[in-house]
Design a protein around this motif. Structure first.
Motif: not given
Length: 173
Positions: A132-133, A147-150, A154-155, A158-160
Motif C-alpha cells: 500500500a502507499i 495494493n492500494t494508494t490512499v 481522513p485518508a 484513490l486507486k487499487n
C-alpha cells in the motif's frame, strides 16, 4: 553500526539490532527490535515494544511508538507520526498523572512493502496492507487495503494498483 560516529545517539542496551543496521545521529531507541539492513534517519524515536523488519527505511523526524510493527521492506517518509492511544489524557479520573496502568496500547501493523509518505499521521489499531502507499500529509484513521494508494484527511482510497488480479505481489528489494 552507525553512519554518524560520535553524533548524539541514545541507544538503550535492550535494543536488538540486526546485521548492518545504519543509524544516523540524534536518535532515541529503547526496548525495540530493528531488522537487518534497516536504515534509521536522524531525529527518530523508536519506543519499547516496537518491531522494525529487515530492509526498512525510516526517514528523519519520525516517531514510532510502542505497539507499532513494520514488516520487511517498509518505507517511512520524513516526519511520520504513529499514535497508540486514541483517547490521550494527562491525568486519570483521580487527577493524578496517568501511568501505564491507566491506558491500553492500540497496536498498528504496516505490512511488507508498504510506503508511508512524509508528514503522515497514523492512528493506532490499524493495519496498512502489503504494498500500500499512503500519500504525504494524510491522516490514516482506518485500515488501508493491500495494493492500494490512499491520501487525504481522513485518508481515502484513490486507486487499487492490482485490481485485475487475485495475486498480491510483494515487491522485494
Amino acid at each position: 553500526m552507525s553512519d554518524a560516529r560520535g553524533a548524539q545517539q541514545l541507544i538503550a542496551p535492550d535494543v536488538k539490532l540486526g546485521r548492518d543496521v545504519r543509524i544516523f545521529g540524534f536518535v532515541n531507541l529503547y526496548g525495540c527490535e530493528i531488522g537487518d539492513e534497516t536504515k534509521v534517519g536522524s531525529f527518530v524515536e523508536i519506543q519499547k515494544n516496537a518491531r522494525i523488519g529487515a530492509r526498512c527505511k525510516i526517514s528523519s523526524h519520525t516517531f514510532i511508538c510502542e505497539g507499532v510493527t513494520l514488516e520487511d521492506n517498509v518505507f517511512i517518509g520524513h516526519g511520520v507520526t504513529f499514535i497508540n492511544d486514541r483517547y490521550p489524557r494527562a491525568t486519570n479520573r483521580n487527577g493524578q498523572l496517568k501511568t501505564e496502568d491507566d491506558w491500553s496500547c492500540e497496536v498498528t501493523l504496516v505490512k511488507r512493502g508498504a510506503s508511508i509518505g512524509s508528514g503522515v499521521t497514523l492512528l493506532g489499531g490499524i493495519t496498512v496492507g502489503e504494498n500500500a502507499i499512503v500519500g504525504a500529509g494524510s491522516v490514516v484513521t482506518g485500515d488501508v487495503p493491500a495494493n492500494t494508494t490512499v491520501a487525504g484527511n481522513p485518508a481515502r482510497v484513490l486507486k487499487n494498483r492490482f485490481a485485475s488480479t487475485n495475486e498480491s505481489p510483494i515487491f522485494r528489494s
